[in-house]
Motif scaffolding. Structure first.
Motif, PDB file in Angstrom:
ATOM      1  N   VAL A  23       0.867  -1.185   0.000  1.00  0.00           N
ATOM      2  CA  VAL A  23       0.000   0.000   0.000  1.00  0.00           C
ATOM      3  C   VAL A  23       0.898   1.227   0.000  1.00  0.00           C
ATOM      4  N   THR A  24       0.677   2.121  -0.950  1.00  0.00           N
ATOM      5  CA  THR A  24       1.498   3.323  -1.068  1.00  0.00           C
ATOM      6  C   THR A  24       0.601   4.533  -1.307  1.00  0.00           C
ATOM      7  N   PRO A  25       1.039   5.735  -0.874  1.00  0.00           N
ATOM      8  CA  PRO A  25       0.279   6.959  -1.179  1.00  0.00           C
ATOM      9  C   PRO A  25       0.167   7.133  -2.692  1.00  0.00           C
ATOM     10  N   PHE A  26      -1.009   7.558  -3.151  1.00  0.00           N
ATOM     11  CA  PHE A  26      -1.234   7.681  -4.594  1.00  0.00           C
ATOM     12  C   PHE A  26      -2.388   8.642  -4.831  1.00  0.00           C
ATOM     13  N   GLU A  27      -2.095   9.799  -5.367  1.00  0.00           N
ATOM     14  CA  GLU A  27      -3.137  10.783  -5.662  1.00  0.00           C
ATOM     15  C   GLU A  27      -3.747  10.457  -7.020  1.00  0.00           C
ATOM     16  N   GLU A  74      -6.776  11.154   2.567  1.00  0.00           N
ATOM     17  CA  GLU A  74      -5.596  10.659   1.862  1.00  0.00           C
ATOM     18  C   GLU A  74      -5.973   9.542   0.900  1.00  0.00           C
ATOM     19  N   GLN A  75      -5.417   9.607  -0.312  1.00  0.00           N
ATOM     20  CA  GLN A  75      -5.648   8.556  -1.293  1.00  0.00           C
ATOM     21  C   GLN A  75      -4.423   7.653  -1.371  1.00  0.00           C
ATOM     22  N   CYS A  76      -4.658   6.364  -1.616  1.00  0.00           N
ATOM     23  CA  CYS A  76      -3.553   5.428  -1.722  1.00  0.00           C
ATOM     24  C   CYS A  76      -3.912   4.302  -2.676  1.00  0.00           C
ATOM     25  N   PRO A  87      -3.676   2.022   5.321  1.00  0.00           N
ATOM     26  CA  PRO A  87      -3.224   0.706   4.890  1.00  0.00           C
ATOM     27  C   PRO A  87      -3.566  -0.401   5.868  1.00  0.00           C
TER      28      PRO A  87
END
Length: 225
Positions: A68-72, A150-152, A190
């Motif tokens: 799971v990683t941050p992702f706009e 926050e989007q991920c 996450p």
């Protein structure tokens, strides 16, 4: 893992006789495990593992990585479609992909073959080798929770060197995609990813990454056939 923890882990899994017979192998295994554990931590890994199983009397190896990683991404459908288009274009005709409509929203699913170099010091033949690996990747933009903006992105990566067993592994991949759900109280964290209590029937007849023709009408080679 520290280097000491990697050494202890290796000694619990490999016989002392084998380690004593080839000390260089022990050093390579320890070093590689140490590097892998550090890379996994940096990648946002939730799970990393491998399996050895039997299909029709043959041993079969598979590896699974979930991160799971941050992702706009803005709109999830647009993001999933963009992931498929950009990655298939970058990887060439041996890769294909599509967007699946899952219970958690649109998911980009790609499949293809990668070649992994094996240096002589890690090769059983003491020669440089190239190992073809059938691979599927699924990218799920996580739905935004009401308490966290926050989007991920959840990324699922499965690989196997056993291309002849690919059809059997497809059912495992489908079950994995069907099993995913998110805690409604905090969807974007996450740690909130938990197995679903029961599978959704919506994907019961769906195989990941159905192949779509290229613009010239040719179908790219793919482990999904």
């Amino acid at each position: 893992m520290t280097i000491e923890e990697a050494q202890r882990e290796i000694t619990t899994r490999v016989s002392q006789e084998a380690l004593d017979a080839k000390p260089v192998m022990f050093q390579n295994l320890t070093r590689n495990l140490h590097k892998a554990s550090q890379a996994l931590e940096k990648s946002g890994a939730l799970y990393a593992g491998c399996c050895v199983r039997a299909y029709d009397g043959e041993l079969s190896l598979g590896t699974l990585l979930v991160t799971v990683t941050p992702f706009e991404f803005g709109d999830a459908a647009v993001a999933a479609d963009g992931i498929v288009r950009s990655l298939t274009a970058a990887r060439g005709e041996s890769w294909a992909g599509s967007v699946l409509d899952t219970p958690n929203g649109p998911t980009a699913v790609l499949s293809g073959v990668n070649s992994f170099p094996i240096p002589a010091e890690s090769s059983p033949s003491d020669e440089d080798l190239t190992l073809p690996m059938a691979e599927t990747q699924a990218f799920l933009p996580v739905p935004q929770g009401p308490e966290n903006g926050e989007q991920c992105l959840v990324s699922i990566n499965f690989t196997t060197p056993c291309e002849d067993h690919w059809d059997e592994y497809c059912s495992d991949i489908v079950e994995l995609l069907r099993s995913m759900t998110f805690d409604q109280s905090d969807l974007a964290i996450p740690e909130s990813a938990q197995p679903a209590p029961e599978s959704s029937p919506e994907l019961a007849s769906v195989k990941p990454a159905p192949i779509t023709p290229h613009l010239d009408g040719k179908r790219p080679a793919s482990p999904f056939g």
